[in-house]
Scaffold this motif. Structure first.
Motif, PDB file in Angstrom:
ATOM      1  N   THR A 289      14.579   2.105   0.539  1.00  0.00           N
ATOM      2  CA  THR A 289      13.147   2.207   0.292  1.00  0.00           C
ATOM      3  C   THR A 289      12.898   3.066  -0.945  1.00  0.00           C
ATOM      4  N   ASP A 290      12.041   2.582  -1.865  1.00  0.00           N
ATOM      5  CA  ASP A 290      11.777   3.363  -3.067  1.00  0.00           C
ATOM      6  C   ASP A 290      10.634   4.347  -2.836  1.00  0.00           C
TER       7      ASP A 290
ATOM      8  N   GLU B  41       8.373  -7.449   6.618  1.00  0.00           N
ATOM      9  CA  GLU B  41       7.176  -7.231   7.426  1.00  0.00           C
ATOM     10  C   GLU B  41       6.739  -8.515   8.114  1.00  0.00           C
TER      11      GLU B  41
ATOM     12  N   ASP C 179      13.220  -7.044  -4.129  1.00  0.00           N
ATOM     13  CA  ASP C 179      12.229  -6.476  -3.215  1.00  0.00           C
ATOM     14  C   ASP C 179      11.996  -7.458  -2.069  1.00  0.00           C
TER      15      ASP C 179
ATOM     16  N   ARG D 250       8.452   0.524  -1.038  1.00  0.00           N
ATOM     17  CA  ARG D 250       8.945  -0.855  -1.085  1.00  0.00           C
ATOM     18  C   ARG D 250      10.390  -0.902  -0.592  1.00  0.00           C
ATOM     19  N   ILE D 251      10.745  -1.984   0.102  1.00  0.00           N
ATOM     20  CA  ILE D 251      12.047  -2.115   0.758  1.00  0.00           C
ATOM     21  C   ILE D 251      12.889  -3.148   0.006  1.00  0.00           C
ATOM     22  N   PHE D 252      14.180  -2.846  -0.187  1.00  0.00           N
ATOM     23  CA  PHE D 252      15.035  -3.681  -1.034  1.00  0.00           C
ATOM     24  C   PHE D 252      16.298  -4.170  -0.325  1.00  0.00           C
TER      25      PHE D 252
ATOM     26  N   GLU E 145       7.656   4.255  -3.644  1.00  0.00           N
ATOM     27  CA  GLU E 145       6.374   3.629  -3.340  1.00  0.00           C
ATOM     28  C   GLU E 145       6.374   2.934  -1.983  1.00  0.00           C
TER      29      GLU E 145
ATOM     30  N   THR F 288      10.221  -4.400  10.677  1.00  0.00           N
ATOM     31  CA  THR F 288      10.355  -3.252   9.788  1.00  0.00           C
ATOM     32  C   THR F 288      10.451  -1.955  10.587  1.00  0.00           C
TER      33      THR F 288
ATOM     34  N   THR G 259      10.174  -6.416   0.853  1.00  0.00           N
ATOM     35  CA  THR G 259       9.218  -5.746   1.736  1.00  0.00           C
ATOM     36  C   THR G 259       8.357  -6.729   2.503  1.00  0.00           C
ATOM     37  N   ASP G 260       7.736  -7.656   1.798  1.00  0.00           N
ATOM     38  CA  ASP G 260       6.811  -8.591   2.440  1.00  0.00           C
ATOM     39  C   ASP G 260       7.541  -9.461   3.449  1.00  0.00           C
TER      40      ASP G 260
END
Length: 456
Positions: A138-139, A121, A115, A143-145, A141, A126, A117-118
């Protein structure tokens, strides 16, 4: 299997092998030095030329000068879906590697990608990605992988020298599938080489069958709103593609004798001058020159012909990802490398110029046609940034670069992609090896079998 705005999704997977880059042993990768974070990063497939490694070494030195606390360890790498899980479990994958769009959803759902995501960003871009492309990593929820780093559209690659030997104008490539067949027959008759060839094994047969189905207005899969998918392999576009292959092979005798080619072997045959035309991702020129020794002067590229009521161009690409097994320090170093090595040259003029200059000075391809993972405007602006260093024969690619924006981009099937491709390999191989193959029966059975895969 491998091909980046897109509204396109994915590319094809070929092999996943990992070996030490020249001068770097496995022991080197396991041993920390001077308190630095050692980061194992994917480089090139086995067989890349020395100049490619020279360019990478120069880039490695540039990165380490900016990031003295990170020690880059380059490893040879080529993606292959069937062996990925084994290599992940065995710890032989690099810390940073790439995966095709088609497999990213499955991998993230299986917990096989980190993951990020943070981190994305925090880097602040993003929202810069084409949302269709970002959706691939992106899942549910949000979240980006992974970091989409390259996209391509399907193209028709052709040998200008064989065109000339056959009395064809290399500046006027075929624009319809009927013309492809005619050109292929003329090339075969005049040169003795395969006028046209197509991939057929290791999931690439299914990939290219899907690509040409899309080009003829068909689709092999439709998505439901509830996450389900319906197999639609038995359609007019797929049938027309198989009939086209049958006629090349058994009626015109212009397909050639090799019916067991995949991404690597068809590139090898094309670079050796044994194939007049074939379809693959628009970005394959770099590998043809770097890994297979293609003479740039004989290369030509045009768009894949389209026909039917709803034709499109299948696209692909890959994602830069981080192994889920790394610790926090290695993850931070990995994101720093991905940002520097893959992303900044798409966003920043200075980074783009440095990358292009370094590659050009090492004799590597600069300016290979791709599709933007960000915006078309930024992509075209970036071509202006690096114009002094572009060294690919773009004048031999204008039939593609002038027309690709007029074609409708179509993403690859989203569910059980590689499994269905493997199933379709058998259909393609049957048509190419059995003159009396019953195409209707093959398609009916393939649709049933594919649906069973989708329902699992």
């Amino acid at each position: 299997m491998k091909s980046p705005a897109r509204g396109l999704l994915t590319g094809v997977a070929v092999a996943a092998t990992v070996g030490a880059l020249a001068g770097c042993s496995a022991a080197d990768a396991d041993q920390a030095t001077d308190g630095k974070v050692e980061l194992r990063v994917a480089t090139f497939p086995p067989g890349a030329d020395a100049a490619a490694y020279e360019a990478f070494a120069a880039q490695e030195k540039q990165f380490e000068a900016d990031n003295p606390d990170i020690d880059i360890i380059g490893v040879e790498y080529e993606w292959e879906g069937p062996t990925f899980a084994v290599q992940l479990a065995g710890g032989s994958l690099p810390d940073v590697f790439t995966v095709p769009f088609t497999d990213s959803k499955t991998l993230l759902e299986n917990g096989q990608l980190m993951d990020v995501t943070d981190e994305m960003e925090e880097l602040g871009y993003t929202d810069s990605f084409n949302p269709i492309i970002l959706d691939g990593v992106t899942d549910d929820e949000g979240r980006i992988f992974g970091f989409p780093r390259q996209a391509y559209a399907m193209g028709l690659h052709y040998n200008r020298d064989l065109f000339e030997q056959a009395g064809l104008d290399p500046d006027s490539p075929p624009t319809t599938w009927d013309e492809v067949r005619e050109y292929a027959q003329q090339i075969s008759e005049e040169t003795g080489k395969a006028g046209y060839a197509q991939m057929a094994i290791n999931n690439t047969g299914g990939w290219q069958l899907t690509a040409q189905t899309v080009a003829r207005g068909g689709r092999t899969q439709t998505d439901g709103q509830d996450g389900t998918a319906t197999s639609t392999i038995d359609n007019d576009g797929t049938k027309a593609t198989l009939q086209f292959l049958h006629d090349l092979r058994w009626v015109d005798d212009s397909f050639g004798s090799k019916v067991d080619l995949d991404w690597g072997t068809i590139n090898q045959e094309f670079a050796a001058g044994n194939i007049g035309m074939y379809t693959s991702g628009s970005d394959v020129y770099t590998a043809l020159v770097r890994d297979f020794g293609l003479d740039p002067e004989v290369y030509g590229l045009t768009v894949v012909p389209t026909e039917g009521a709803d034709p499109g161009t299948l696209g692909g690409g890959d994602i830069a990802v981080v192994s889920p097994t790394v610790d926090d320090a290695t993850k931070a170093a990995a994101v720093t490398w991905i940002d520097w090595y893959y992303m900044q040259k798409l966003l920043d003029e200075d980074a783009a110029v440095l990358d292009a200059k370094t590659l050009s000075e090492s004799g590597q391809a600069v300016g290979t046609p791709v599709l933007p993972v960000l915006s078309r405007e930024l992509y075209e602006e970036s071509l202006g940034w690096i114009e002094p260093y572009i060294n690919v024969p773009r004048d031999q690619m204008t039939p593609f670069t002038d027309a690709i924006w007029d074609q409708t981009p179509v993403g690859e099937p989203k569910k059980s992609t590689q499994e269905v491709y493997a199933l379709l390999d058998g259909v393609v191989q049957t048509v190419l090896t059995d003159e009396n193959a019953d195409i209707d029966a093959l398609l009916a059975q393939a649709q049933t079998d594919a649906q069973a895969l989708l329902d699992q």
